[in-house]
Design an enzyme around this catalytic site. Structure first.
Site, mmCIF file in Angstrom:
data_model
loop_
_atom_site.group_PDB
_atom_site.id
_atom_site.type_symbol
_atom_site.label_atom_id
_atom_site.label_comp_id
_atom_site.label_asym_id
_atom_site.label_seq_id
_atom_site.Cartn_x
_atom_site.Cartn_y
_atom_site.Cartn_z
ATOM 1 N N CYS A 193 42.605 42.511 50.616
ATOM 2 C CA CYS A 193 41.344 43.737 50.669
ATOM 3 C C CYS A 193 40.749 42.865 52.016
ATOM 4 O O CYS A 193 40.547 41.629 52.128
ATOM 5 C CB CYS A 193 40.233 43.826 50.022
ATOM 6 S SG CYS A 193 38.697 44.545 49.654
ATOM 7 N N CYS A 234 34.865 38.811 48.894
ATOM 8 C CA CYS A 234 34.147 39.075 47.345
ATOM 9 C C CYS A 234 34.011 37.578 47.116
ATOM 10 O O CYS A 234 35.960 37.254 45.859
ATOM 11 C CB CYS A 234 34.780 40.240 46.367
ATOM 12 S SG CYS A 234 34.567 41.921 47.090
ATOM 13 N N CYS A 280 43.371 53.880 34.944
ATOM 14 C CA CYS A 280 42.454 53.379 36.221
ATOM 15 C C CYS A 280 42.924 53.033 37.241
ATOM 16 O O CYS A 280 43.217 51.695 37.301
ATOM 17 C CB CYS A 280 41.330 52.405 35.976
ATOM 18 S SG CYS A 280 40.432 52.493 34.224
ATOM 19 N N CYS A 304 40.464 57.350 35.749
ATOM 20 C CA CYS A 304 39.065 56.440 37.047
ATOM 21 C C CYS A 304 39.757 56.472 38.064
ATOM 22 O O CYS A 304 41.082 55.899 38.230
ATOM 23 C CB CYS A 304 38.386 55.677 35.872
ATOM 24 S SG CYS A 304 37.408 54.607 37.050
ATOM 25 N N CYS A 332 31.100 54.554 36.256
ATOM 26 C CA CYS A 332 31.774 53.281 35.951
ATOM 27 C C CYS A 332 30.989 52.425 36.285
ATOM 28 O O CYS A 332 31.361 51.906 37.622
ATOM 29 C CB CYS A 332 33.315 53.075 35.436
ATOM 30 S SG CYS A 332 33.197 51.717 34.528
ATOM 31 N N ARG A 389 31.764 47.824 27.958
ATOM 32 C CA ARG A 389 33.471 47.255 28.199
ATOM 33 C C ARG A 389 33.328 45.983 28.584
ATOM 34 O O ARG A 389 33.023 45.723 29.671
ATOM 35 C CB ARG A 389 34.363 48.359 29.179
ATOM 36 C CG ARG A 389 35.446 48.052 29.257
ATOM 37 C CD ARG A 389 36.166 48.641 30.866
ATOM 38 N NE ARG A 389 36.387 50.646 29.899
ATOM 39 C CZ ARG A 389 36.074 51.082 30.905
ATOM 40 N NH1 ARG A 389 36.299 50.788 32.206
ATOM 41 N NH2 ARG A 389 35.458 51.750 31.161
HETATM 42 FE FE1 SF4 Z 1 38.020 43.902 47.846
HETATM 43 FE FE2 SF4 Z 1 36.145 42.737 47.008
HETATM 44 FE FE3 SF4 Z 1 37.521 44.726 45.733
HETATM 45 FE FE4 SF4 Z 1 38.527 42.428 45.534
HETATM 46 S S1 SF4 Z 1 36.637 43.157 44.651
HETATM 47 S S2 SF4 Z 1 39.232 44.707 46.134
HETATM 48 S S3 SF4 Z 1 37.581 41.689 47.288
HETATM 49 S S4 SF4 Z 1 35.968 44.869 47.850
#
Ligand code: SF4
Ligand code: SAM
Length: 333
Positions: free
Chosen positions: A55, A59, A99, A131, A191, A263
């Site tokens: 990704c 984060c 989900c 979801c 959600c 949840r």
């Molecule tokens: Fe990507 Fe952030 Fe989602 Fe993880 S939480 S998959 S780093 S967008």
């Protein structure tokens, strides 16, 4: 009871609720819970990672970010047949919602999104609530998911706006709220919740709840995650969250959003059965369970279907059927 559904909570009001002496807080939350939900019911969901890792977002808690070396091997979009196999086994295990999670920054129109829409239709045909959590969405993409019959869209606000920018720099809190607004323009349910244990203050946790409760109507599902510390991520050495903080967060979420499904999600695997029972008493009426003993990736553990069956039985709880949530019942009458 309608006076309990508010969208204008102030931070001092939330602080007062949150700081109520703990057993009194649990009692208040349990009372609110019983007024809006069948206390003997537990909604059980199963997460399927349909596109894993790589990704581009940063984060700081996430095992799937390409920025960190967490040992998660990227996997391309899963074949629908495999998704249906997992979903079918989940249905047999009593799960009511599946989900579909994709480690994307946002949805992009094209072949992959078309394949996800096809998965939504086919898993819905199994009689399950579906979801999706695919990152940011524009209005048109939200509409297409609605037309495919999607039941819920997950997009967590994760913390307060102020704290958010210290844990994620590749998008803004406003980006998150825009996607939620796009989902709210459809008939899909929302959600949205967040994580505690990131290094935030209690005020940040309460500001998160304040933001969620300002959404009209309240998000139908509110996932409360406890940070699962993933080696290789910037938050790998965070202090553990005291169990009483988890109980307070669940109870406050219950009181602030009475009709929502609250949840107890990531981090539940680290709570002993007694602590989980106290969270359920305090109004957590939804969990993730799994055949693989992990959530989306091996980096975040999940209790298994078997362990949860034993726990729910011991607590006198039964698994909710699909399409039978309290807001469904409220709309029916
Ligand atoms: Fe990507 Fe952030 Fe989602 Fe993880 S939480 S998959 S780093 S967008
Ligand atoms: N990529 C999508 C997104 O970011 O919205 C969905 C992926 S996953 C469902 C996103 C959510 O899972 C995060 O918003 C966070 O609340 C939770 N999460 C991810 N990693 C976590 C961790 N290590 N510990 C606790 N919660 C976590």
């Amino acid at each position: 009871m309608s006076h309990e559904i508010r969208h204008d909570w102030s931070l001092p009001e939330l602080q007062a609720v949150h700081d109520t002496p703990l057993l009194e807080l649990v009692f208040r939350a349990a009372t609110v819970h019983r007024r809006h939900h069948d206390p003997s019911e537990m909604q059980v969901s199963k997460l399927i990672s349909i596109k894993t890792g790589a990704c581009p977002e940063d984060c700081s808690y996430c095992a799937q970010s390409s920025r960190y070396s967490t040992g998660v091997s990227p996997e391309k979009l899963m074949e629908k047949e495999k998704v249906l196999e997992i979903a079918g086994r989940a249905r047999e295990a009593g799960v009511s919602r599946v989900c579909l999670g994709a480690a994307w920054r946002n949805v992009r129109d094209g072949e992959s999104f078309d394949r996800v829409l096809d998965m939504v239709r086919s898993v819905t045909d199994l009689g399950l609530e579906v979801c999706c959590t695919l990152g940011m969405l524009n209005e048109h993409q939200a509409k297409r998911l609605e037309e495919a019959g999607l039941y819920a869209y997950n997009h967590n606000v994760d913390s307060s706006a102020e704290f958010y920018e210290t844990i994620i720099t590749t998008r803004t809190y406003a980006d998150r709220l825009e996607t939620l607004a796009n989902v709210r323009k459809t008939s899909m349910t929302v959600c949205s919740g967040g994580i505690i244990g990131l290094g935030e203050r209690v005020e940040d946790r309460l500001e998160m709840l304040r933001t969620l409760a300002s959404i009209q109507p309240h998000p139908e599902s509110v996932p409360i995650n406890v940070l699962s510390k993933v080696p290789g991520t910037p938050l790998e050495s965070q202090a553990d969250v005291p169990v009483w903080d988890v109980v307070r967060m669940i109870a406050t979420a219950r009181i602030v959003m009475p009709r929502s499904d609250v949840r107890l999600t990531a981090g539940r695997a680290k709570l002993d059965p007694t602590a989980q029972a106290l969270c359920f008493l305090a109004g957590a009426n939804s969990i993730f369970s799994s055949e693989t003993e992990f959530m989306l990736t091996k980096a975040v553990p999940s209790p298994s279907y078997d362990a949860d069956r034993v726990l729910l039985e011991a607590l006198g709880l039964r698994m909710r059927e699909p399409f039978a949530s309290s807001h469904e019942r409220a709309e029916a009458c």
